[in-house]
Design a protein around this motif. Structure first.
Motif, PDB file in Angstrom:
ATOM      1  N   GLN A  77       0.806  -1.394  -0.084  1.00  0.00           N
ATOM      2  CA  GLN A  77       0.069   0.089  -0.157  1.00  0.00           C
ATOM      3  C   GLN A  77       0.924   1.192  -0.061  1.00  0.00           C
ATOM      4  N   ARG A  78       2.298   1.057   0.394  1.00  0.00           N
ATOM      5  CA  ARG A  78       3.136   2.146   0.305  1.00  0.00           C
ATOM      6  C   ARG A  78       3.624   2.260  -1.045  1.00  0.00           C
ATOM      7  N   GLY A  79       3.353   1.677  -1.917  1.00  0.00           N
ATOM      8  CA  GLY A  79       3.925   1.288  -3.175  1.00  0.00           C
ATOM      9  C   GLY A  79       5.213   0.631  -3.481  1.00  0.00           C
ATOM     10  N   PRO A 126       5.940 -20.100  -8.878  1.00  0.00           N
ATOM     11  CA  PRO A 126       6.406 -19.265  -9.925  1.00  0.00           C
ATOM     12  C   PRO A 126       5.589 -19.437 -11.237  1.00  0.00           C
ATOM     13  N   ASP A 127       4.531 -20.538 -11.267  1.00  0.00           N
ATOM     14  CA  ASP A 127       3.942 -20.933 -12.410  1.00  0.00           C
ATOM     15  C   ASP A 127       2.680 -20.073 -12.529  1.00  0.00           C
ATOM     16  N   TYR A 128       2.434 -19.320 -11.200  1.00  0.00           N
ATOM     17  CA  TYR A 128       1.348 -18.366 -11.035  1.00  0.00           C
ATOM     18  C   TYR A 128       1.771 -16.913 -10.955  1.00  0.00           C
ATOM     19  N   ALA A 129       3.112 -16.530 -11.553  1.00  0.00           N
ATOM     20  CA  ALA A 129       3.481 -15.511 -11.439  1.00  0.00           C
ATOM     21  C   ALA A 129       2.526 -13.949 -11.778  1.00  0.00           C
ATOM     22  N   ASP A 130       1.671 -14.352 -12.942  1.00  0.00           N
ATOM     23  CA  ASP A 130       0.860 -13.391 -13.262  1.00  0.00           C
ATOM     24  C   ASP A 130      -0.480 -13.242 -12.327  1.00  0.00           C
ATOM     25  N   GLU A 131      -0.868 -14.317 -11.898  1.00  0.00           N
ATOM     26  CA  GLU A 131      -1.865 -14.246 -10.998  1.00  0.00           C
ATOM     27  C   GLU A 131      -1.716 -13.333  -9.614  1.00  0.00           C
ATOM     28  N   LEU A 132      -0.384 -13.939  -9.206  1.00  0.00           N
ATOM     29  CA  LEU A 132       0.191 -13.280  -8.019  1.00  0.00           C
ATOM     30  C   LEU A 132       0.333 -11.805  -8.168  1.00  0.00           C
ATOM     31  N   ALA A 133       0.883 -11.256  -9.479  1.00  0.00           N
ATOM     32  CA  ALA A 133       0.883  -9.864  -9.643  1.00  0.00           C
ATOM     33  C   ALA A 133      -0.399  -9.096  -9.613  1.00  0.00           C
ATOM     34  N   ARG A 134      -1.633  -9.736 -10.056  1.00  0.00           N
ATOM     35  CA  ARG A 134      -2.704  -9.262 -10.342  1.00  0.00           C
ATOM     36  C   ARG A 134      -3.350  -9.151  -8.871  1.00  0.00           C
ATOM     37  N   TRP A 135      -3.130 -10.049  -7.922  1.00  0.00           N
ATOM     38  CA  TRP A 135      -3.424 -10.173  -6.656  1.00  0.00           C
ATOM     39  C   TRP A 135      -2.815  -8.881  -5.817  1.00  0.00           C
ATOM     40  N   MET A 136      -1.589  -8.511  -6.264  1.00  0.00           N
ATOM     41  CA  MET A 136      -0.870  -7.602  -5.487  1.00  0.00           C
ATOM     42  C   MET A 136      -1.540  -6.106  -5.821  1.00  0.00           C
ATOM     43  N   SER A 137      -1.973  -6.171  -6.799  1.00  0.00           N
ATOM     44  CA  SER A 137      -2.768  -4.773  -7.074  1.00  0.00           C
ATOM     45  C   SER A 137      -3.959  -4.515  -6.479  1.00  0.00           C
ATOM     46  N   LYS A 138      -4.515  -5.440  -5.726  1.00  0.00           N
ATOM     47  CA  LYS A 138      -5.555  -5.351  -4.786  1.00  0.00           C
ATOM     48  C   LYS A 138      -5.477  -6.383  -3.827  1.00  0.00           C
ATOM     49  N   PRO A 139      -4.552  -6.112  -3.025  1.00  0.00           N
ATOM     50  CA  PRO A 139      -4.273  -7.229  -1.795  1.00  0.00           C
ATOM     51  C   PRO A 139      -5.297  -7.082  -0.578  1.00  0.00           C
ATOM     52  N   ALA A 141      -5.818  -9.301   3.491  1.00  0.00           N
ATOM     53  CA  ALA A 141      -5.213  -9.827   4.807  1.00  0.00           C
ATOM     54  C   ALA A 141      -5.070 -11.243   4.538  1.00  0.00           C
ATOM     55  N   LEU A 142      -5.703 -11.804   3.518  1.00  0.00           N
ATOM     56  CA  LEU A 142      -5.786 -13.466   3.409  1.00  0.00           C
ATOM     57  C   LEU A 142      -4.941 -13.666   1.968  1.00  0.00           C
ATOM     58  N   LEU A 143      -3.806 -14.071   2.299  1.00  0.00           N
ATOM     59  CA  LEU A 143      -2.960 -14.468   1.262  1.00  0.00           C
ATOM     60  C   LEU A 143      -3.346 -15.507   0.065  1.00  0.00           C
ATOM     61  N   PRO A 144      -3.293 -15.286  -1.064  1.00  0.00           N
ATOM     62  CA  PRO A 144      -3.796 -16.242  -2.144  1.00  0.00           C
ATOM     63  C   PRO A 144      -3.113 -17.398  -2.076  1.00  0.00           C
ATOM     64  N   VAL A 145      -3.421 -18.426  -1.206  1.00  0.00           N
ATOM     65  CA  VAL A 145      -2.378 -19.751  -0.843  1.00  0.00           C
ATOM     66  C   VAL A 145      -2.922 -20.682  -2.168  1.00  0.00           C
ATOM     67  N   GLU A 146      -4.141 -20.320  -2.847  1.00  0.00           N
ATOM     68  CA  GLU A 146      -4.126 -21.107  -4.486  1.00  0.00           C
ATOM     69  C   GLU A 146      -2.994 -21.253  -5.250  1.00  0.00           C
ATOM     70  N   PHE A 147      -2.177 -19.941  -5.151  1.00  0.00           N
ATOM     71  CA  PHE A 147      -0.949 -19.879  -5.768  1.00  0.00           C
ATOM     72  C   PHE A 147       0.253 -20.044  -5.284  1.00  0.00           C
ATOM     73  N   TYR A 148       0.246 -20.789  -4.093  1.00  0.00           N
ATOM     74  CA  TYR A 148       1.439 -21.286  -3.555  1.00  0.00           C
ATOM     75  C   TYR A 148       1.438 -22.972  -3.850  1.00  0.00           C
ATOM     76  N   HIS A 149       3.010 -23.221  -3.191  1.00  0.00           N
ATOM     77  CA  HIS A 149       2.990 -24.643  -3.421  1.00  0.00           C
ATOM     78  C   HIS A 149       4.035 -25.110  -2.313  1.00  0.00           C
ATOM     79  N   VAL A 150       3.880 -26.405  -1.905  1.00  0.00           N
ATOM     80  CA  VAL A 150       4.647 -26.898  -0.813  1.00  0.00           C
ATOM     81  C   VAL A 150       6.009 -27.638  -1.317  1.00  0.00           C
ATOM     82  N   ASP A 151       7.130 -27.023  -0.984  1.00  0.00           N
ATOM     83  CA  ASP A 151       8.520 -27.492  -1.263  1.00  0.00           C
ATOM     84  C   ASP A 151       9.329 -28.333  -0.157  1.00  0.00           C
ATOM     85  N   TRP A 152       9.127 -29.511  -0.343  1.00  0.00           N
ATOM     86  CA  TRP A 152       9.612 -30.305   0.891  1.00  0.00           C
ATOM     87  C   TRP A 152      10.849 -31.119   0.482  1.00  0.00           C
ATOM     88  N   ARG A 153      12.037 -30.815   1.226  1.00  0.00           N
ATOM     89  CA  ARG A 153      13.166 -31.255   0.389  1.00  0.00           C
ATOM     90  C   ARG A 153      14.114 -31.658   1.529  1.00  0.00           C
TER      91      ARG A 153
END
Length: 533
Positions: A77-79, A126-139, A141-153
């Motif tokens: 919100q601060r740019g 990273p496959d959802y980079a565009d969707e994440l960028a669009r979400w950031m334009s109107k953020p 308090a709830l993160l878009p976990v649909e565009f997250y993934h679990v990396d277990w190593r």
């Protein structure tokens, strides 16, 4: 064995590091201190699952630390263009030959540390980079976990899909015993660990054959009748047969019984005790990590004693236990030196407690050491009458009771002051300790406990010998006989000191309820001023 735990961005934990005990870890803390969250994080990194389901299936925006998310949204919100919040859980493991496949230096330790370990990250895909960028334009308090993934190593940077066999974990939550068809996910896992592969295969084959016989017995007449109904597209006969797929495997149909009663119909305390015993059974030899949430739940005092004895006797040398508890009895019985105290997203660990002190409290499992562990500030007094009187004088001095200011007044009830101070010192608690002089020079009394005291942190306060040997004569000295006789209703012919010494608790109650102004003994006034700060 887990040698270090790091949790970043998961629920209450912003940046948390803990080096657990090799054998037993008793996790205590106030409400919302993060006890269950810590257990959940360990299980998540060990198994990649939560509540029996994979982490990727259960992703929830409320998993992310609320403070970090709020800061992230504020930056947008601060740019600014901040990085999306992530969850990162790391488990550093003991360097053993059987864990070499997990060994590497792909971890956050500085300087670089090569050791076996597991890393679980929940991060933007990273496959959802565009969707994440669009979400950031109107953020929000709830993160878009649909565009997250679990990396277990592993620390060797190899992707993990299933829990490594050497890191079997048994998870028992006795607060809520969830059952599906009588056996919940964790119990099925525990029971499965007690069967060798040939036994599992034999049971599975026998169950499959049993289902197959249904076609020639109970279903035979039905199939003959409905076989004449040509309801399919190509007039093929319809028949019924038992489902042979994996979802109807034997371990979903077999349920344990306790004294001929189905497990799911047993009392919750019984269910929890059975699961704990199965998980700890040395003969199983599978569960390297055992996590138990509040074993005291649903158990009577006698049953809890039996269960704790069972835990002590069944725990194998290869097992690392993590137990959360709200019970002083559990804490004392299993050992105060195993405490991990959680508060404000951090952990305090006892590193130096005399084994004799641990044994001392084990023999007194009813004494409320948990109050000492959880208190912000502590006043230690000798008995209940001192406790009652001190609370009255404290309120007179500061207008509020000690507890209202986060100060817990605890009666030692005849316990060793030195033992209690040693325990408080091990957790670095601020303490004002008070005691009678009993006719002995206060300097001499102080010598025995000097090593547990710390100027400005833990102080000892003792009444002057000239003012009386115990609490009662000290109060008389500072208030006068006439005032005390009137307050207590003692006649002029009665021996005031003898009556007060004989009726200690009654004296304290009458003083606590007195409407007139009273002067506290000097040592109580000084103790109150010290602990108030």
């Amino acid at each position: 064995m887990i040698t270090k735990i790091k949790i970043r961005g998961y629920r209450i934990y912003t940046d948390f590091t803990l080096s657990p005990n090799a054998k037993l870890n008793l996790i205590v803390g106030g409400n919302e201190a993060g006890k269950s969250t810590l257990m959940e994080a360990i299980a998540l990194a060990l198994t990649g699952r939560i509540g029996g389901r994979s982490a990727s299936e259960e992703l929830n925006p409320h998993w992310f630390n609320a403070g970090l998310v709020a800061e992230f949204v504020a930056k947008i919100q601060r740019g600014e263009r901040p990085r999306f919040p992530e969850i990162h859980i790391e488990l550093y493991l003991e360097d053993k030959p059987e864990l070499q496949r997990l060994c590497g230096a792909i971890n956050t330790e500085v300087p670089t540390l090569a050791c076996p370990g597991l890393s679980l990250r929940i991060m933007p895909d990273p496959d959802y980079a565009d969707e994440l960028a669009r979400w950031m334009s109107k953020p929000s308090a709830l993160l878009p976990v649909e565009f997250y993934h679990v990396d277990w190593r592993s620390f060797a940077d190899e992707r993990i899909t299933n829990r490594p066999r050497q890191l079997a974990a048994a998870i028992i939550d006795s607060r809520t015993v969830r059952s599906s068809s009588g056996v919940d996910y964790h119990l099925r896992q525990i029971l499965g660990d007690h069967l060798d592969p040939p036994e599992r295969a034999a049971v599975s084959l026998a169950y499959r054959e049993l289902k197959e016989t249904m076609s020639t017995t109970a279903l035979n007449a039905i199939n003959k009748r409905i076989g004449t109904i040509h309801a399919s597209l190509h007039d093929q006969p319809i028949s019924l047969a038992m489902d042979q797929s994996a979802r109807t495997a034997w371990d979903g149909a077999v349920t344990p019984h306790v004294n001929d009663v189905p497990f799911s119909m047993s009392g919750q305390g019984q269910q929890a005790a059975i699961k704990i015993s199965l998980a700890l059974n040395r003969n199983a030899g599978h569960a390297a990590f055992v996590m138990i949430e509040e074993p005291e739940n649903h158990l009577s005092h006698t049953s809890l004693t039996t269960l704790l004895s069972r835990i002590e006797s069944l725990t194998g040398d290869h097992q690392q236990l993590f137990i959360t508890t709200h019970s002083t009895f559990v804490l004392n019985r299993l050992g105060l030196d195993a405490i991990l105290l959680l508060a404000n997203g951090r952990a305090s660990k006892i590193t130096s407690l005399d084994p004799e002190t641990v044994s001392y409290f084990q023999r007194l499992p009813g004494y409320d050491t948990l109050r000492m562990a959880l208190a912000k500030k502590i006043v230690l007094v000798e008995g209940p009458s001192d406790e009652i009187v001190f609370e009255r004088f404290f309120k007179d001095l500061f207008g509020k009771r000690p507890m209202e200011l986060g100060i817990d007044v605890i009666s030692m009830r005849g316990l060793s002051l030195g033992r209690c101070l040693e325990f408080c010192a091990a957790l670095d608690k601020p303490v004002a300790a008070m005691r009678d002089n009993d006719g002995t020079d206060p300097a001499e009394l102080r010598t025995a406990i000097e090593k547990w005291l710390c100027s400005g942190r833990r102080e000892l306060f003792i009444g002057q010998v000239a003012h009386g040997h115990t609490l009662e004569p000290q109060i008389v000295h500072h208030n006068g006989e006439a005032t005390l006789r009137g307050l207590l209703g003692i006649t002029a012919t009665a021996d005031l000191h003898k009556w007060m010494s004989r009726e200690k608790t009654e004296t304290a109650f009458r003083i606590a309820n007195a409407t007139c102004q009273l002067a506290p003994p000097d040592y109580m006034r000084n103790a109150a001023a010290f602990i108030h700060g």
